[in-house]
Design an enzyme around this catalytic site. Sequence first.
Site, PDB file in Angstrom:
ATOM      1  N   GLN A  85      18.081 -11.523   4.693  1.00 57.53           N
ATOM      2  CA  GLN A  85      17.561 -12.584   5.273  1.00 57.53           C
ATOM      3  C   GLN A  85      17.241 -13.683   4.248  1.00 57.53           C
ATOM      4  O   GLN A  85      16.322 -13.145   3.382  1.00 57.53           O
ATOM      5  CB  GLN A  85      16.471 -12.084   6.073  1.00 57.53           C
ATOM      6  CG  GLN A  85      15.882 -13.215   6.839  1.00 57.53           C
ATOM      7  CD  GLN A  85      14.280 -12.780   7.371  1.00 57.53           C
ATOM      8  OE1 GLN A  85      13.399 -13.451   7.346  1.00 57.53           O
ATOM      9  NE2 GLN A  85      14.184 -11.496   8.025  1.00 57.53           N
ATOM     10  N   CYS A  98     -18.991  18.972   2.448  1.00 59.25           N
ATOM     11  CA  CYS A  98     -18.127  18.401   1.281  1.00 59.25           C
ATOM     12  C   CYS A  98     -17.514  19.794   0.677  1.00 59.25           C
ATOM     13  O   CYS A  98     -16.280  19.767   0.435  1.00 59.25           O
ATOM     14  CB  CYS A  98     -18.880  17.891   0.110  1.00 59.25           C
ATOM     15  SG  CYS A  98     -19.841  16.259   0.722  1.00 59.25           S
TER      16      CYS A  98
END
Length: 524
Positions: free
Chosen positions: A37, A439
């Site tokens: 293109q 965690c």
Amino acid sequence: MVDFSLYLVTDSGSSLKDRDLLKVVDAALQGGVGVVQYRDKDNDTAVMVRTAKALHSLTRKYKVPLLINDRVDVAQAVGADGVHLGQDDLDLPCARKILGDRAIIGVTVSNADEAMKAVQDGANYLGIGTMFRTSTKTDTKAIIGTAGTKAILEALSTLDEPIITVAIGGINASNVQRVLYQSAADGKRLDGVAVVSAVMSAEYPKVAAVELGELISKPPPFAAPSLEATTTHAQEVDQLLQAVPAVVRQVVARKPLCHNMTNLVVQNFAANVALAVGGSPIMSNAGEEAQDLAKIGGSLVINMGSITQSGMANYLEALQAYNLEGGPVLLDPVGAGATQARRKGAKTLVDGGYFDVIKGNEGEIRTILGDEDVLQHGVDSGSSNLSSPERAKLVQALAMREKNVVLMTGAVDYLSDGKRTLKISNGHEYLGNITGSGCTVGTTIACMLAVQRRDKLLDVLSGVLVYELAAERASGRNDVKGPGTFVPALIDELHHISRLPEPELAELLVGAAKVAKVDVERSK
């Protein structure tokens, strides 16, 4: 037949780096580009026509179509093979009337409504985007990412006749496989990707095109093991529980690397938890170390404890390094819904790479899914009015969108890979009274992910059960008087449970694991 798998969009600006456009495009065509293109926002019509004629002469040699961006008049003047239209350009019916039925006409779309209208108007293909923000396209109205692309593909999957689709915007060798993998919907996948800078700015455009073509043709490293094993995944709870002991014992036997990028508050705790379950921890927040660490074969935890510009850059660098090697990565989006900075940080991370597992509380999971109404109180989840079925649907929806495994922690945990959804009712209230429990359950899960990559839901289940059963056992010890004495006891019990012989661990799970399968479809 046109091959849309690798679609090149030219750039008349900085991407060329003062090189000859024709030479760059020629090299890209040699590398396997299937569509070109011509896009030029800077030059006048006369220059564009001359350049387009030269490009058309070149692409014809390779039997590759040349399309013109926006300018129907230029396409008509040079006899190009078609045009690509934006939402603000000449409408498709008028372009078709001018260029004829044989012209290839594509349309840029950024949502399902635009996509369906373009199909109804007779588009030959759709350019879906913008995937990621780019330097070559600064007028982007919306960055839709893989989730937005998938939503469009889901809508298109209902059509009687298939339509060709390519994604565009910020796609390069580091993310092309993830884009194709995460955006795929049931019954409809992207047919290709459109690239600009990834080829136009490359020192060797041919090599860049060849590399992209190879990446497009195969699944990403992080998905390959699970894709190979999807037909053998355990479906029932008892089958999953039977498989847990082998995963846990593999960690002890292999001592996998567990790379934690986490906040200073929990680094020591996380390292001790990794050691307790058999892993080999390294606590490093330096992204530049990840390229070497990812090659060792372990896993990565990204804990979004601190939001800084340098920290985010380090997270993204490490994430991409592990994605490249196929190493599992877990995201803990701590406090994602607490501030705008954290919302932005969480979105940046999710857009920046693939996470095998996303683990968070309800507020964090809702924020990742796009709920703007979440207001977390620091790292706490905040208030919730969701029922149990609604929570199950929430984790399933995010897992389906991201094509990964999602764990939502709470008094009852919810776990899903998009197809299988479980709820887990183990644990102890002391976990909510110590810093870093969320965690460190992530660290435990990461150790499991490092040794068994064929069924990631099994890995997460294994990590959660080991951690929460250890918490239950620790809380019942005579030497535990409260949260302060609970932490060392928890580490002790993690060590003990992880080293139980497989038959003894299996027996413990049968008697103590509180896991149930959730039929999300039936609860709708």
